[in-house]
Write a protein that holds these residues in place. Sequence first.
Motif, PDB file in Angstrom:
ATOM      1  N   VAL A 129      20.162  13.404 -23.255  1.00 14.80           N
ATOM      2  CA  VAL A 129      20.106  14.574 -22.679  1.00 14.80           C
ATOM      3  C   VAL A 129      20.861  14.741 -21.414  1.00 14.80           C
ATOM      4  O   VAL A 129      21.203  15.858 -21.139  1.00 14.80           O
ATOM      5  CB  VAL A 129      18.581  14.563 -22.324  1.00 14.80           C
ATOM      6  CG1 VAL A 129      18.220  16.022 -21.679  1.00 14.80           C
ATOM      7  CG2 VAL A 129      17.503  14.266 -23.015  1.00 14.80           C
ATOM      8  N   ALA A 130      21.369  13.830 -20.914  1.00 18.01           N
ATOM      9  CA  ALA A 130      22.190  13.944 -19.559  1.00 18.01           C
ATOM     10  C   ALA A 130      23.654  14.040 -20.245  1.00 18.01           C
ATOM     11  O   ALA A 130      24.405  13.150 -20.111  1.00 18.01           O
ATOM     12  CB  ALA A 130      22.015  12.618 -18.581  1.00 18.01           C
ATOM     13  N   THR A 131      24.109  15.090 -20.725  1.00 19.36           N
ATOM     14  CA  THR A 131      25.257  15.219 -21.350  1.00 19.36           C
ATOM     15  C   THR A 131      26.039  16.443 -20.700  1.00 19.36           C
ATOM     16  O   THR A 131      27.151  16.293 -20.981  1.00 19.36           O
ATOM     17  CB  THR A 131      25.134  15.605 -22.745  1.00 19.36           C
ATOM     18  OG1 THR A 131      24.160  16.631 -23.097  1.00 19.36           O
ATOM     19  CG2 THR A 131      24.627  14.543 -23.767  1.00 19.36           C
ATOM     20  N   GLU A 132      25.535  17.272 -19.939  1.00 24.24           N
ATOM     21  CA  GLU A 132      26.159  18.391 -19.472  1.00 24.24           C
ATOM     22  C   GLU A 132      25.518  18.838 -18.092  1.00 24.24           C
ATOM     23  O   GLU A 132      24.262  19.302 -18.319  1.00 24.24           O
ATOM     24  CB  GLU A 132      26.162  19.510 -20.163  1.00 24.24           C
ATOM     25  CG  GLU A 132      26.898  20.731 -19.790  1.00 24.24           C
ATOM     26  CD  GLU A 132      26.764  21.889 -20.873  1.00 24.24           C
ATOM     27  OE1 GLU A 132      27.430  23.046 -20.237  1.00 24.24           O
ATOM     28  OE2 GLU A 132      26.461  21.926 -22.104  1.00 24.24           O
TER      29      GLU A 132
ATOM     30  N   THR B  47      15.840  20.427 -17.056  1.00 27.37           N
ATOM     31  CA  THR B  47      15.550  19.342 -18.132  1.00 27.37           C
ATOM     32  C   THR B  47      16.710  18.412 -17.952  1.00 27.37           C
ATOM     33  O   THR B  47      16.743  17.311 -17.688  1.00 27.37           O
ATOM     34  CB  THR B  47      15.204  19.848 -19.367  1.00 27.37           C
ATOM     35  OG1 THR B  47      14.066  20.584 -19.201  1.00 27.37           O
ATOM     36  CG2 THR B  47      14.876  18.659 -20.158  1.00 27.37           C
ATOM     37  N   ARG B  48      17.864  18.933 -18.070  1.00 23.25           N
ATOM     38  CA  ARG B  48      19.011  17.974 -18.152  1.00 23.25           C
ATOM     39  C   ARG B  48      19.330  17.559 -16.675  1.00 23.25           C
ATOM     40  O   ARG B  48      19.747  16.369 -16.667  1.00 23.25           O
ATOM     41  CB  ARG B  48      20.295  18.732 -18.414  1.00 23.25           C
ATOM     42  CG  ARG B  48      20.475  19.212 -19.940  1.00 23.25           C
ATOM     43  CD  ARG B  48      21.959  19.775 -20.183  1.00 23.25           C
ATOM     44  NE  ARG B  48      21.685  20.483 -21.587  1.00 23.25           N
ATOM     45  CZ  ARG B  48      21.958  19.777 -22.673  1.00 23.25           C
ATOM     46  NH1 ARG B  48      21.770  18.266 -22.811  1.00 23.25           N
ATOM     47  NH2 ARG B  48      22.023  20.390 -23.935  1.00 23.25           N
ATOM     48  N   ALA B  49      19.189  18.277 -15.627  1.00 20.43           N
ATOM     49  CA  ALA B  49      19.479  17.795 -14.197  1.00 20.43           C
ATOM     50  C   ALA B  49      18.337  16.689 -14.063  1.00 20.43           C
ATOM     51  O   ALA B  49      18.586  15.725 -13.413  1.00 20.43           O
ATOM     52  CB  ALA B  49      18.933  18.907 -13.087  1.00 20.43           C
ATOM     53  N   ALA B  50      17.185  16.660 -14.639  1.00 27.89           N
ATOM     54  CA  ALA B  50      15.972  15.395 -14.521  1.00 27.89           C
ATOM     55  C   ALA B  50      16.696  14.369 -15.300  1.00 27.89           C
ATOM     56  O   ALA B  50      16.419  13.268 -14.742  1.00 27.89           O
ATOM     57  CB  ALA B  50      14.704  16.041 -15.171  1.00 27.89           C
TER      58      ALA B  50
ATOM     59  N   ALA C 156      17.305  10.781 -13.405  1.00 30.80           N
ATOM     60  CA  ALA C 156      16.589   9.302 -14.057  1.00 30.80           C
ATOM     61  C   ALA C 156      17.708   8.436 -14.551  1.00 30.80           C
ATOM     62  O   ALA C 156      17.321   7.267 -14.136  1.00 30.80           O
ATOM     63  CB  ALA C 156      16.007   9.899 -15.399  1.00 30.80           C
ATOM     64  N   GLN C 157      18.749   8.968 -14.820  1.00 31.68           N
ATOM     65  CA  GLN C 157      20.049   7.956 -15.212  1.00 31.68           C
ATOM     66  C   GLN C 157      20.210   7.300 -13.865  1.00 31.68           C
ATOM     67  O   GLN C 157      20.455   5.964 -13.869  1.00 31.68           O
ATOM     68  CB  GLN C 157      21.190   8.775 -15.826  1.00 31.68           C
ATOM     69  CG  GLN C 157      22.110   7.915 -16.484  1.00 31.68           C
ATOM     70  CD  GLN C 157      23.137   8.727 -17.376  1.00 31.68           C
ATOM     71  OE1 GLN C 157      23.806   9.782 -16.811  1.00 31.68           O
ATOM     72  NE2 GLN C 157      23.206   8.459 -18.636  1.00 31.68           N
ATOM     73  N   ASP C 158      20.608   8.122 -12.984  1.00 36.19           N
ATOM     74  CA  ASP C 158      20.933   7.524 -11.715  1.00 36.19           C
ATOM     75  C   ASP C 158      19.881   6.751 -10.807  1.00 36.19           C
ATOM     76  O   ASP C 158      20.328   5.996 -10.120  1.00 36.19           O
ATOM     77  CB  ASP C 158      21.093   8.706 -10.648  1.00 36.19           C
ATOM     78  CG  ASP C 158      22.422   9.339 -11.021  1.00 36.19           C
ATOM     79  OD1 ASP C 158      23.196   9.064 -12.085  1.00 36.19           O
ATOM     80  OD2 ASP C 158      22.656  10.561 -10.420  1.00 36.19           O
TER      81      ASP C 158
ATOM     82  N   ALA D 296      16.344   4.744 -15.155  1.00 41.66           N
ATOM     83  CA  ALA D 296      15.296   4.717 -16.122  1.00 41.66           C
ATOM     84  C   ALA D 296      16.227   4.801 -17.464  1.00 41.66           C
ATOM     85  O   ALA D 296      17.341   5.361 -17.541  1.00 41.66           O
ATOM     86  CB  ALA D 296      14.715   6.087 -16.018  1.00 41.66           C
ATOM     87  N   ASP D 297      15.719   4.379 -18.704  1.00 41.25           N
ATOM     88  CA  ASP D 297      16.178   4.347 -19.680  1.00 41.25           C
ATOM     89  C   ASP D 297      16.086   5.421 -20.529  1.00 41.25           C
ATOM     90  O   ASP D 297      16.861   5.877 -21.600  1.00 41.25           O
ATOM     91  CB  ASP D 297      15.934   3.003 -20.513  1.00 41.25           C
ATOM     92  CG  ASP D 297      16.459   1.616 -19.757  1.00 41.25           C
ATOM     93  OD1 ASP D 297      17.516   1.639 -19.329  1.00 41.25           O
ATOM     94  OD2 ASP D 297      15.348   0.848 -19.717  1.00 41.25           O
ATOM     95  N   TYR D 298      14.809   5.879 -20.374  1.00 38.72           N
ATOM     96  CA  TYR D 298      14.493   7.199 -21.463  1.00 38.72           C
ATOM     97  C   TYR D 298      13.921   8.378 -20.357  1.00 38.72           C
ATOM     98  O   TYR D 298      13.465   8.091 -19.261  1.00 38.72           O
ATOM     99  CB  TYR D 298      13.145   6.750 -22.262  1.00 38.72           C
ATOM    100  CG  TYR D 298      13.535   5.524 -23.197  1.00 38.72           C
ATOM    101  CD1 TYR D 298      14.079   5.857 -24.214  1.00 38.72           C
ATOM    102  CD2 TYR D 298      13.228   4.335 -22.852  1.00 38.72           C
ATOM    103  CE1 TYR D 298      14.623   4.736 -25.111  1.00 38.72           C
ATOM    104  CE2 TYR D 298      13.626   2.934 -23.621  1.00 38.72           C
ATOM    105  CZ  TYR D 298      14.324   3.710 -24.910  1.00 38.72           C
ATOM    106  OH  TYR D 298      14.488   2.451 -25.748  1.00 38.72           O
TER     107      TYR D 298
END
Length: 242
Positions: A105-108, A194-197, A201-203, A206-208
């Motif tokens: 989801v964290a693609t753009e 949603t992408r910002a979330a 999460a990645q930073d 979180a894995d999911y």
Amino acid sequence: MTTLPSLETLYSVIEGTWPPAESRAVGPWKIRLDNSGSSRVSAATAQGPATDTDIALAEGAMRAARQTPLFMVRAGEDALDDMLAARGYVIKDVTNLYAAPVAAVATERPPPVTSFEVWPPLAAQEEIWAAGGIGQGRLAIMARAVGPKTTLLGRLNDQPAGTVYVGIAAGCAMIHALEIATVHRRQGLAQHLTRAAAFWAQDNGADYLTLVTTQVNDAANALYTSLGMTLVGQYHYRRLPE
């Protein structure tokens, strides 16, 4: 094939990121007590096999706390569902559980000045939530969550336009209370938040990325499916008619 969190993990993520004011063990039940009006923090769940007599025990505990009897029925709890139906309980809010690897989801990243991480929430966010029926009781839930958490303020046309709360538990980030102000809907802000979330999460390890939404919320279900999130299960509530 992508591995996704189990339903048991997702139930624990709900509990960790959206905690009730109080919970008690009563017989085979976990009784959640909260005056926010949120079903997730005021529904009883079975911790093992339950009988019809056990249902009466849970009802008594919830009524003693001045709470209307409400049960969450999860996958595999068909016998409980049938017992509640026989007692006159009706289905409330069939709910979908979604999950995806954070990286999917964290693609753009959202456009500049579209999303800002904010904790605690600003008054402008509280106003957007209030207009959508998310009041102080639910803000208190966000405040009491103990894991990593944030809110995101969305802006469009140099105005506060949307808000969302995100928390992490059991290695999963979960989105709650995504709300877009009425005049700013259908402009892509929900997707940006949603992408910002997912990036947040990645930073934060979180894995999911996960979330729950009602089955009848067509717009939300279409959004999360379009972002590559997978429907991994459902649950529903049973309540007594007023």
